[in-house]
Design a protein around this motif. Sequence first.
Motif, mmCIF file in Angstrom:
data_model
loop_
_atom_site.group_PDB
_atom_site.id
_atom_site.type_symbol
_atom_site.label_atom_id
_atom_site.label_comp_id
_atom_site.label_asym_id
_atom_site.label_seq_id
_atom_site.Cartn_x
_atom_site.Cartn_y
_atom_site.Cartn_z
ATOM 1 N N ASP B 16 0.828 -1.210 0.000
ATOM 2 C CA ASP B 16 0.000 0.000 0.000
ATOM 3 C C ASP B 16 0.864 1.262 0.000
ATOM 4 O OD1 ASP B 16 -3.102 0.737 0.735
ATOM 5 O OD2 ASP B 16 -1.671 2.250 1.417
ATOM 6 N N ALA B 18 0.538 4.028 1.275
ATOM 7 C CA ALA B 18 0.666 4.786 2.524
ATOM 8 C C ALA B 18 1.606 4.106 3.518
ATOM 9 C CB ALA B 18 -0.707 4.975 3.154
ATOM 10 N N ILE B 19 2.105 2.939 3.153
ATOM 11 C CA ILE B 19 2.945 2.191 4.101
ATOM 12 C C ILE B 19 4.404 2.276 3.695
ATOM 13 C CG2 ILE B 19 3.507 -0.172 4.842
ATOM 14 C CD1 ILE B 19 0.463 -0.634 4.869
ATOM 15 N N LYS B 36 0.195 -4.462 4.495
ATOM 16 C CA LYS B 36 -1.023 -4.261 3.718
ATOM 17 C C LYS B 36 -0.699 -4.067 2.236
ATOM 18 C CE LYS B 36 -5.216 -1.932 3.022
ATOM 19 N NZ LYS B 36 -6.556 -2.057 3.546
ATOM 20 N N SER B 38 -2.351 -3.270 -1.695
ATOM 21 C CA SER B 38 -3.490 -2.663 -2.380
ATOM 22 C C SER B 38 -3.197 -2.617 -3.865
ATOM 23 C CB SER B 38 -3.720 -1.233 -1.870
ATOM 24 O OG SER B 38 -3.988 -1.234 -0.499
ATOM 25 N N ILE B 39 -4.177 -2.104 -4.609
ATOM 26 C CA ILE B 39 -3.966 -1.917 -6.038
ATOM 27 C C ILE B 39 -2.962 -0.766 -6.212
ATOM 28 C CG2 ILE B 39 -5.952 -0.351 -6.240
ATOM 29 C CD1 ILE B 39 -6.516 -1.576 -9.003
ATOM 30 N N ASP B 44 -4.978 2.043 -10.435
ATOM 31 C CA ASP B 44 -6.301 2.453 -9.985
ATOM 32 C C ASP B 44 -6.815 3.603 -10.856
ATOM 33 O OD1 ASP B 44 -8.454 2.221 -8.303
ATOM 34 O OD2 ASP B 44 -7.579 3.380 -6.655
ATOM 35 N N THR B 80 -11.145 -5.735 -6.803
ATOM 36 C CA THR B 80 -11.319 -4.292 -6.640
ATOM 37 C C THR B 80 -11.710 -3.656 -7.967
ATOM 38 O OG1 THR B 80 -9.712 -4.220 -4.851
ATOM 39 C CG2 THR B 80 -10.131 -2.148 -5.974
ATOM 40 N N LYS B 84 -15.304 -1.900 -9.003
ATOM 41 C CA LYS B 84 -15.450 -0.514 -9.453
ATOM 42 C C LYS B 84 -16.203 -0.426 -10.773
ATOM 43 C CE LYS B 84 -11.724 1.370 -6.791
ATOM 44 N NZ LYS B 84 -10.765 2.467 -6.681
ATOM 45 N N GLU B 189 -9.371 11.242 -10.057
ATOM 46 C CA GLU B 189 -9.389 10.758 -8.675
ATOM 47 C C GLU B 189 -10.236 9.491 -8.632
ATOM 48 O OE1 GLU B 189 -10.947 12.000 -4.210
ATOM 49 O OE2 GLU B 189 -11.111 13.469 -5.826
ATOM 50 N N PRO B 190 -9.613 8.338 -8.343
ATOM 51 C CA PRO B 190 -10.369 7.082 -8.383
ATOM 52 C C PRO B 190 -11.557 7.076 -7.425
ATOM 53 C CG PRO B 190 -8.023 6.643 -8.256
ATOM 54 C CD PRO B 190 -8.194 8.110 -8.038
ATOM 55 N N ARG B 191 -12.594 6.371 -7.820
ATOM 56 C CA ARG B 191 -13.825 6.307 -7.029
ATOM 57 C C ARG B 191 -13.694 5.288 -5.905
ATOM 58 N NH1 ARG B 191 -17.607 4.655 -11.748
ATOM 59 N NH2 ARG B 191 -16.136 6.090 -12.695
ATOM 60 N N TYR B 192 -14.694 5.318 -5.020
ATOM 61 C CA TYR B 192 -14.817 4.263 -4.014
ATOM 62 C C TYR B 192 -15.581 3.100 -4.627
ATOM 63 C CZ TYR B 192 -13.558 7.830 -0.594
ATOM 64 O OH TYR B 192 -12.903 8.804 0.109
ATOM 65 N N ALA B 193 -15.311 1.901 -4.152
ATOM 66 C CA ALA B 193 -16.083 0.741 -4.603
ATOM 67 C C ALA B 193 -17.373 0.698 -3.799
ATOM 68 C CB ALA B 193 -15.277 -0.532 -4.388
ATOM 69 N N SER B 194 -18.523 0.764 -4.478
ATOM 70 C CA SER B 194 -19.787 0.798 -3.747
ATOM 71 C C SER B 194 -20.202 -0.622 -3.364
ATOM 72 C CB SER B 194 -20.867 1.473 -4.582
ATOM 73 O OG SER B 194 -21.351 0.566 -5.532
#
Lengths: 501, 255
Positions: B16, B18-19, B36, B38-39, B44, B80, B84, B189-194
């Motif tokens: 990820d 952020a890590i 962690k 992530s994509i 993304d 993921t 999306k 800006e990528p969306r959130y997965a609903s």
Amino acid sequence: MIRPSLGVRWGAIRAYSKLTAEHYNVARGSYGSIEQSDLDFFKSIVPNGVVTDASDLEMFNEDWMHKYRGQSKVMLKPQNTEQVSKIMAHCNARKLAVVPQGGNTGLVGGSVPVFDEIILSLANMNKIRHFDPVSGVLTADAGVILQNADDYLRTQGFIFPLDLGAKGSCQIGGNLATNAGGLRLLRYGSLHGTVLGVEGVFATGEVFDGLSSLRKDNTGYDLKQLFIGSEGTLGVITGLSIICPPKPNAVNVAFLGLESFDKVQEAFVKSRSHLAEILSSFECMDASSLKLASHHCSLQAPLSDVHPFSVLIETSGSNSAHDEEKLSGFLEALMEEGIITDGVLAQDETQIANLWYWREFIPEASTKAGGVYKYDVSLPLPAMWELVDATNDRLIKQNLVGSTDEFPVVDTIGYGHIGDSNLHLNVAVRRYDDRVEQALEPFVFEFVAKHKGSVSAEHGLGFQKAHALHYSKSEHMIGLMKALKRHYDPNLILNPYKYLP
Amino acid sequence: MSTKLRIMVPVKRVVDAAIRPRVNKAQTGIETQGVKYSINPFCDIAVEEALRLREGNKDLVESIHAVSVGGKKSQEVLRTALAKGVDTSTLVDVGEKEVETLSVAKVLAKLVEQQKSNFVLLGKQAIDSDANHTGQMLAGLLGWPQATNAAKIEISGDEVTVTREIDGGEEVVKAKLPMIVTTDLRLNEPRYASLPNIMKAKKKPLDTVTADSLGVDITPRVEILKVAEPPARGAGVTVETTDDFIAKIKEKGAL
């Protein structure tokens, strides 16, 4: 005495930095005044820790919201408990009033002087004393900054059991003194449970050596609890031991849209049974909160439609595959049963941070129009949003709410820690107006009292709410508190003018 | 006469963003335990752009297919992408070992052929290796035009116009389909997965193939000898006067 206003005045930066004593017409207590001989004594105890320069004292005399300002002429910065003890013994003998101060991040004016009280800063007592990686017990000085304690613990695979917005400035001793709640109380419990030991100094200089690291200890009265939440009125906390949970490896965040507060409660009940041990936060915000936030935030909104209520759920666990399965099963059940109407699930750490931002930005957004009246109350869940609606109706009926400049009120918003039955009721205003204040008080307090809630859930009493204590505590209880205060601080020198009415 | 887009979006599973990655004890790579994943953020952005191309013009896009080259856990990033809004996906299961970019490009070239893709939209680089090779190599292998570091994409008929971020400004390039475009940070800006889409995604196809079955040899050509952190920055010194300061920087050979 004119009672202090209860609306915290964020944003009104300079207008309210009047002297607290003058603004609220407080009379000075019959305390001694500092003389040269006192300063000489202090210098003999803490040679490099006596601050008397007026400009150096400014930021310690005033709270960070610029709402309260005291007139202290001296700040002491001891480095150990023995020095604190000598200072307190001297002050008690000379009847010099003292205000203990940590990071000075409080919201109720509890950590700044009112008159010329000596500021006793814990900032130089900032050492981690010991950490036991087997039991997870941390022992540290009171002046360690929360963020530093947490950063240290993370290198050991643990976290501090408390997390809050001011973590970069606030001190763990101050956290104990105010019994700070924060964002993850739901999961890790209150400090009354996690703190295992306290080292402190009573007003007389007597040292309270209660730095136990025992989880179980049923030998007599649990005296350390007296310090937790006493806001520096009984003694000065100088050290503490606290049990810390392991760092969660897997964190997930979902952001949900709901039709009504009833549905929020249903979702909360279900989250506790479905998510059980991994649930670490359940935060709620109403549509008005998000609307206000969205005016001042460039981030993409989590949900495309407007929902009357939004909920942020966080899980923290040890196994991401296990947690994700649990969480997605739970969320699917909520969708299928029609409890939630929409929702998103963060896919990476950035999205987790952004979803949290929407919740954490609300307090700041509420000040952007000019100012805000803030209430931090505990209420039984069914009555929680009744208070928001009732307050909103009341302000509308009195013709105080509108979208143009002639109306003082922008909007009434509610958000808070549902998991802890703690509501933050904020009335965002363009300017402070006596009519708004009169509409809100004592209305809000009476509502809270009627529902047997608390007028201060996590912000404490300090200077601001001392007079409102009777809405939540009986005369009898207040009498017992006063007797306790007189017992440990017979000359009433610790943090005067605050806490008790 | 316009061609309908058959978009392929390769996505990578990475630590990820952020890590902070840490070097493992054996110094053979980064620590992967308890970290962690992530994509990849640029991937993304590529997924998001593919979805926006379709949302912006329903008749433009025929299909969006996501591909990941990695171990079994790379299914997570495909899920993921599916959640999306991507239609279908393929995992090229290569086990846990890191695959070199040229091998990845060869695998993708095969899949482009199989899927009859005419537009490959991919991140400009993955944040783990930071190679910034795959898109360019794929263009070379397929003999297609490429536009890298896209900050804006416009499609009109067979013609794709891409605004690229370059040093000191922007460059606008144009090419005809089929084409490769790699995405930069400011594209979207990528969306959130609903939740409804996450549920639907569970039923969407996720094929698994191997590099062997595609006839691609992924044997590495480069051997990693050692991975180490850069040396820690030494503590600074406080100097009393300007003369001391000048003496100090002379001593360090900076003056």
